[in-house]
Design a protein around this motif. Sequence first.
Motif, PDB file in Angstrom:
ATOM      1  N   ASP A 109     -16.751 -12.919 -38.729  1.00 55.36           N
ATOM      2  CA  ASP A 109     -16.678 -11.354 -38.945  1.00 55.36           C
ATOM      3  C   ASP A 109     -16.308 -10.602 -37.844  1.00 55.36           C
ATOM      4  N   THR A 110     -15.452 -11.635 -37.008  1.00 55.53           N
ATOM      5  CA  THR A 110     -14.979 -10.914 -35.442  1.00 55.53           C
ATOM      6  C   THR A 110     -13.428 -11.035 -35.450  1.00 55.53           C
ATOM      7  N   MET A 111     -12.811 -10.044 -35.196  1.00 61.75           N
ATOM      8  CA  MET A 111     -11.465  -9.947 -34.971  1.00 61.75           C
ATOM      9  C   MET A 111     -11.136 -10.549 -33.546  1.00 61.75           C
ATOM     10  N   ILE A 112     -10.447 -11.649 -33.337  1.00 64.11           N
ATOM     11  CA  ILE A 112     -10.172 -12.196 -32.177  1.00 64.11           C
ATOM     12  C   ILE A 112      -8.580 -11.844 -31.788  1.00 64.11           C
ATOM     13  N   TYR A 113      -7.738 -11.679 -32.830  1.00 58.28           N
ATOM     14  CA  TYR A 113      -6.522 -11.306 -32.236  1.00 58.28           C
ATOM     15  C   TYR A 113      -5.695 -10.132 -33.345  1.00 58.28           C
ATOM     16  N   GLU A 114      -5.258  -9.184 -32.679  1.00 56.83           N
ATOM     17  CA  GLU A 114      -4.615  -8.009 -33.584  1.00 56.83           C
ATOM     18  C   GLU A 114      -3.605  -7.748 -32.733  1.00 56.83           C
ATOM     19  N   LYS A 115      -2.316  -7.980 -33.341  1.00 54.63           N
ATOM     20  CA  LYS A 115      -1.193  -7.499 -32.535  1.00 54.63           C
ATOM     21  C   LYS A 115       0.107  -7.196 -33.575  1.00 54.63           C
ATOM     22  N   TYR A 116       0.788  -6.206 -33.253  1.00 55.92           N
ATOM     23  CA  TYR A 116       2.075  -5.643 -34.116  1.00 55.92           C
ATOM     24  C   TYR A 116       3.421  -5.861 -33.316  1.00 55.92           C
ATOM     25  N   PHE A 117       4.260  -5.999 -34.220  1.00 54.20           N
ATOM     26  CA  PHE A 117       5.561  -6.020 -33.564  1.00 54.20           C
ATOM     27  C   PHE A 117       6.807  -5.614 -34.446  1.00 54.20           C
ATOM     28  N   ASN A 118       7.770  -5.435 -33.824  1.00 56.46           N
ATOM     29  CA  ASN A 118       9.044  -4.670 -34.432  1.00 56.46           C
ATOM     30  C   ASN A 118       8.730  -3.592 -34.868  1.00 56.46           C
ATOM     31  N   GLY A 119       8.093  -2.535 -33.994  1.00 54.76           N
ATOM     32  CA  GLY A 119       7.960  -1.255 -34.446  1.00 54.76           C
ATOM     33  C   GLY A 119       6.704  -1.025 -35.435  1.00 54.76           C
ATOM     34  N   PHE A 120       6.165  -2.017 -35.836  1.00 56.59           N
ATOM     35  CA  PHE A 120       4.932  -1.775 -36.932  1.00 56.59           C
ATOM     36  C   PHE A 120       3.654  -1.583 -36.122  1.00 56.59           C
TER      37      PHE A 120
END
Length: 293
Positions: A109-120
Amino acid sequence: MKIKKRILSALLLSPFLILGVTVIFLSIRYSPTYVYRLITMNIADVYDYKHFENHKIRGAESANRFISQPKEEYIESLFDDLVTKTGFNGFEEWAIESQTTALIVIQRDTMIYEKYFNGFGRDSYFHSQSMAKSFISFLIGAAIEDDLIKSVDDPITNYIPELLERDPRFHKISIKNLLEMRSGLKYNTGLIPFTNIHAPWHDEAVGYYHPNVRKLLLEKVEISSEPGKDFQYSNYNTSYLGLIIERATDVSVSKYLEQKLWSKIMEYDALFSVDSEKSNFEYYAKPFDCPGD
């Protein structure tokens, strides 16, 4: 000398002649809209929702959020071998050059990675491709639970009876066959001779760019083998499932998805693309667009 010039002229004109004949043939067989989309859109990408009409799927008024405990260095280190083998200088460069839009890792139930790229970003729309198939399978289960579909063993002609008029063998295809991609439906995956390029009548393209997919399903798609045996990945399987959901629930698939799932737990709205404003048939196999959550 004149003969040589004529031969050279004929050779130069031949590719244009072949192209012209092909365009006319495809326009007659599938429609000018199909040809236009095939030429201008070419390969499907994350921005395709901008080229279609869309139905909006409403999100929940209040949605639960995952606990956030970032482990960015650890997650990115898992890609070290891939980054090195592909010749990039680091994870960020690899993500950008590979046209990655988002990478999210959830552990329990844990978010351990959240990343966005290319303008998103978290609220950007992106083209979900065949993830849409999972939602269609979910809705088949929901319709069974709602007693709108009796069983996955039902023949598809219980819900699309007009198929029997075209070919009685459609009665042998069950909902389960469609879910398992073992329907025996004909699915052209041919290439242009002597190339590795999909032919312009490849069913991946036809089922995606055609402005009247419902008509394709009801009048054109054929059976090529015994249902329930050989596996054949085909977007027509999911499109027929979508049509069955429409018939069984008496609402659009996007509306049923909103009712059964999206408006209950999803934080953001989503879009479901349709083949054209006139046909208004949703692309159940691919163009389902949703923001990060």
